[in-house]
Scaffold this active site. Structure first.
Site, mmCIF file in Angstrom:
data_model
loop_
_atom_site.group_PDB
_atom_site.id
_atom_site.type_symbol
_atom_site.label_atom_id
_atom_site.label_comp_id
_atom_site.label_asym_id
_atom_site.label_seq_id
_atom_site.Cartn_x
_atom_site.Cartn_y
_atom_site.Cartn_z
ATOM 1 C CB CYS A 1 -0.940 0.095 1.174
ATOM 2 S SG CYS A 1 -2.148 -1.213 1.258
ATOM 3 N NE ARG B 1 5.928 2.126 -0.597
ATOM 4 C CZ ARG B 1 6.198 1.843 0.676
ATOM 5 N NH1 ARG B 1 5.282 1.287 1.433
ATOM 6 N NH2 ARG B 1 7.354 2.125 1.196
ATOM 7 C CD1 TRP C 1 -0.226 -6.629 -2.597
ATOM 8 C CD2 TRP C 1 -0.555 -6.983 -0.423
ATOM 9 N NE1 TRP C 1 0.044 -7.942 -2.344
ATOM 10 C CE2 TRP C 1 -0.154 -8.192 -1.021
ATOM 11 C CE3 TRP C 1 -0.829 -6.972 0.940
ATOM 12 C CZ2 TRP C 1 -0.008 -9.376 -0.297
ATOM 13 C CZ3 TRP C 1 -0.688 -8.157 1.663
ATOM 14 C CH2 TRP C 1 -0.274 -9.339 1.044
ATOM 15 C CG ASN D 1 1.500 0.914 4.354
ATOM 16 O OD1 ASN D 1 1.267 -0.279 4.383
ATOM 17 N ND2 ASN D 1 2.728 1.401 4.263
ATOM 18 N N GLY D 2 -0.866 -0.697 6.392
ATOM 19 C CA GLY D 2 -0.620 -1.459 7.615
ATOM 20 C C GLY D 2 -1.824 -2.331 7.931
ATOM 21 C CD GLU E 1 16.243 -14.938 -6.116
ATOM 22 O OE1 GLU E 1 15.543 -15.225 -5.140
ATOM 23 O OE2 GLU E 1 16.092 -13.903 -6.782
ATOM 24 C CE LYS F 1 13.147 -12.864 -8.658
ATOM 25 N NZ LYS F 1 13.743 -12.754 -7.365
ATOM 26 C CD GLU G 1 9.328 -13.103 -6.759
ATOM 27 O OE1 GLU G 1 9.146 -12.344 -5.810
ATOM 28 O OE2 GLU G 1 10.400 -13.124 -7.400
ATOM 29 C CG HIS H 1 16.452 -38.167 0.174
ATOM 30 N ND1 HIS H 1 16.617 -39.455 0.638
ATOM 31 C CD2 HIS H 1 17.695 -37.624 0.121
ATOM 32 C CE1 HIS H 1 17.905 -39.679 0.867
ATOM 33 N NE2 HIS H 1 18.584 -38.578 0.550
ATOM 34 C CE LYS I 1 11.588 -4.005 -5.436
ATOM 35 N NZ LYS I 1 11.982 -5.399 -5.583
HETATM 36 C C1 G6P Z 1 8.767 -9.096 -1.198
HETATM 37 C C2 G6P Z 1 9.400 -8.848 -2.543
HETATM 38 C C3 G6P Z 1 10.664 -9.693 -2.677
HETATM 39 C C4 G6P Z 1 11.613 -9.400 -1.527
HETATM 40 C C5 G6P Z 1 10.936 -9.596 -0.170
HETATM 41 C C6 G6P Z 1 11.784 -9.060 0.963
HETATM 42 O O1 G6P Z 1 8.267 -10.386 -1.134
HETATM 43 O O2 G6P Z 1 8.493 -9.153 -3.588
HETATM 44 O O3 G6P Z 1 11.286 -9.385 -3.897
HETATM 45 O O4 G6P Z 1 12.709 -10.244 -1.624
HETATM 46 O O5 G6P Z 1 9.696 -8.870 -0.127
HETATM 47 O O6 G6P Z 1 11.880 -7.672 0.825
HETATM 48 P P1 G6P Z 1 13.066 -6.795 1.378
HETATM 49 O O7 G6P Z 1 12.703 -5.400 0.975
HETATM 50 O O8 G6P Z 1 13.067 -6.965 2.868
HETATM 51 O O9 G6P Z 1 14.319 -7.273 0.770
#
Ligand code: G6P
Length: 608
Positions: A2, A27, A74, A98-99, A480, A484, A487, A503, A603
């Site tokens: 947000c 956001r 969000w 926001n929160g 990772e 990616k 996501e 396993h 984000k």
């Molecule tokens: C969200 C983002 C990720 C990020 C994570 C942690 O899930 O989409 O890309 O890695 O938050 O965020 P930070 O700002 O703490 O690295």
């Protein structure tokens, strides 16, 4: 998570509010809305989905008021529909939030029993009702907000607009970030400096518990006790807030391609070029002599950077490492021993779980070091030592350059720890630092694989699932790579330690499951090749990502091979990250997903 904005000036607020919201859309993008005052009366426009829907609405029904607040959502409580879109308004009070208000159910019940009528499913609406209740008692807006805030449990950044008050915005924060900006004859409010960048470079961050009172001519701060406090504005540098695509189709593409430069500059700030030694704050390097254990806490991609760093702290510094995701760490009964160092990693410096874990560690008397990309973030202000990553603003929701800059910083920290503890010799340090110095060059070569990766992406795009495997530091990299892909393409993907394949996940292998094998020619190479053979033997389709030496040693039978230059082991995770990012990016391009703003994600995750 947000974004909130506010504007009070002489010209209509709509355009600057929309512009600021565009810069905050990363956001959240479930809905957006703006409220202004027109002849003293509240006027609102809200729309579901991306900001462009609100923009279209405003094109037909513009808002002309010179004071206003805005929000990009969000969704947490209540579906993403227009009814639940902010600003929420009750009896002449409009609020954006926001929160999360954790006690919203009790408050709603209480307010309802006093006759309040609710029109949304959100937690936020209780705030508007509570303020309105205070106004009905005869309080002025500032007093009404002050009297109401102690009733809220949870986290919030809030902005209020009041009918009949053409020169008054009120903001408040607890847990979620909020900044104010200074103009001439106009003032601003926003979730971060990026939102306010086109309006002003002179900004101020609210401290937890602060209330801010904003008029055209001045901005005042009240602390939690209601006393006036002085805060000096900070100047924000251009590089901290520049959010252009720079000719690329997507922010993610631009951010992937920026990596040789930003990783280079991140490394440069921790390296003394003349002596090829790491330079860090003196007390940090020397302090490692007394450290016997490191704990690492982070979320998402930052957590995977931490997982890779664990191998480095063990290998180069002989340190015991404990690592956990922040949402678990903060609620475990962690015991902190003397001599431990708590490391927190975050791009935004605002992630609610990481921030809470950091505050918990500090309260336990831990030494805290944070690896952060946003120097003005809440975590930066709460940490004893901050190690900045110089990735610049990262706008694509899927993290790319922030990840490799985190790795660069953590590699330097691990080398400093190794030297401080006497595990590494001066010669070891020089060769490791040189390895890091060459990373930008290797990255540039990795980016040259893009056309080949684009072709390969069509094979991934045709699959419903994908598996990523690796050993050692390539195991977190596999996690990772899978993150990616899922996501931004919504293809189900899993990362596995290659040795664990037998396993369980080996049961999934068939001709329809691409298996991406991450295997530079390091000490684990042969073992990973055995695991790859096990996949090929079961008719699995493997895509091998390796270096030149690895390609010459690898057994035949892979579906495809991506070949990077030979490089030292320390450099490999930083460089091998790039083909994984490009693979996800090009698959998403082919599938036509919204890859800078993938569904359901945000984000900056400022809620639990
Ligand atoms: C969200 C983002 C990720 C990020 C994570 C942690 O899930 O989409 O890309 O890695 O938050 O965020 P930070 O700002 O703490 O690295």
């Amino acid at each position: 998570m947000c974004g909130i904005v506010g504007f009070v000036g002489q010209a209509p607020a709509m355009a600057p509010l929309l512009d600021a919201l565009k810069r905050l859309e990363y956001r959240g993008y479930d809905s957006a809305g703006i409220a202004t005052l027109e002849r003293g009366r509240l006027a609102r426009r809200r729309a579901v989905g991306k900001l462009k829907n609100l923009e279209s609405k405003l094109a037909y029904e513009p808002l002309v008021g010179c004071i206003g607040i805005g929000h990009t959502r969000w969704a947490t409580h209540g579906r993403p529909n227009e009814k639940n879109a902010h600003p929420h308004a009750v009896d002449g009070v409009a609020v954006v939030h926001n929160g999360i208000i954790e006690n919203h159910r009790e408050l709603r019940k209480e307010l309802k029993s006093n006759g309040a009528r609710f029109t949304t499913d959100t937690d936020t609406e209780v705030i508007a009702h509570l303020v309105s209740q205070q106004l009905n008692k005869g309080y002025e807006p500032i007093e009404a907000v002050r009297a109401m805030l102690p009733r809220l449990q949870g986290t919030f950044a809030l902005a209020f607009l009041f009918e009949g008050y053409e020169d008054l915005l009120i903001g408040a924060r607890k847990g979620s970030p909020l900044a104010v900006g200074y103009g001439t004859g106009e003032m601003y409010l926003g979730s971060d400096a990026i939102a306010l960048a086109p309006l002003t470079r002179s900004i101020n961050y609210l401290e937890d518990g602060d209330i801010t009172v904003i008029t055209r001519q001045r901005i005042e701060f009240l602390n939690a006790e209601g006393g006036r406090v002085q805060r000096s504005p900070a100047k924000i540098a251009n590089t901290d807030v520049s959010v252009q695509k720079g000719g690329y189709r997507h922010f993610m593409a631009k951010e992937i391609h920026e990596q040789p430069r930003v990783v280079g500059q991140t490394i440069a700030q921790y390296v003394d070029v003349g002596s090829a030694a790491i330079k860090m704050a003196e007390d940090l390097s020397a302090g490692f002599r007394d450290v016997n254990r490191v704990s690492i806490t982070a979320c998402g991609t930052a957590f995977y950077a931490g997982l890779i760093a664990r191998y480095w702290f063990e290998r180069y510094a002989g340190l015991a490492v404990e690592i956990d995701v922040a949402s678990e760490f903060r609620y475990r009964n962690v015991t902190f021993a003397p001599g431990s160092l708590a490391i927190f990693i975050s791009q935004s410096g605002e992630t609610a779980d990481t921030l809470a874990s950091l505050e918990f560690a500090r309260a336990q008397g831990q030494r805290v070091v944070s690896v952060l990309n946003v120097a003005s973030s809440t975590m930066a202000r709460a940490s004893q030592i901050v190690l900045p990553t110089l990735a610049g603003p990262e706008i694509g929701v899927a993290s790319t350059k922030a990840f490799t800059c985190q790795l660069a910083t953590l590699a330097c920290l691990a080398i400093a720890a190794g030297r401080g503890r006497g595990v590494l010799s001066a010669d070891d340090e020089i060769s490791l630092v040189r390895a890091l110095g060459d990373v930008p060059r290797y990255m540039t070569s990795a980016l040259e694989l893009e056309p080949k990766i684009h072709q390969l992406a069509s094979r991934i795009a045709a699959s419903r699932n994908a598996l990523f495997i690796g050993r050692g530091t390539n195991y977190p990299l596999a996690l990772e790579g899978a993150l990616k892909l899922k996501e931004i393409t919504y293809i189900h993907a899993e990362g596995y330690a290659a040795g664990e394949l037998k396993h369980g996940p080996i049961a999934l292998i068939d001709r329809d499951l691409p298996v991406i094998v991450i295997a530079p020619s390091d000490v684990m190479f042969e073992k990973t090749m055995s695991n790859m053979q096990e996949v090929i033997a079961r008719e699995g389709r493997t895509i091998l990502i390796t270096d030149r030496n690895g390609a010459s040693l690898a057994p035949p039978g892979s579906w495809a091979t991506l070949v990077l230059p030979d490089m030292p082991t320390l450099a490999a995770p930083l460089v091998f990250a790039l083909p994984l990012q490009l693979l996800a990016y090009h698959t998403a391009l082919l599938l036509g997903t919204d890859l800078d703003q993938p569904r359901n994600l945000a984000k900056s995750v400022t809620v639990e």
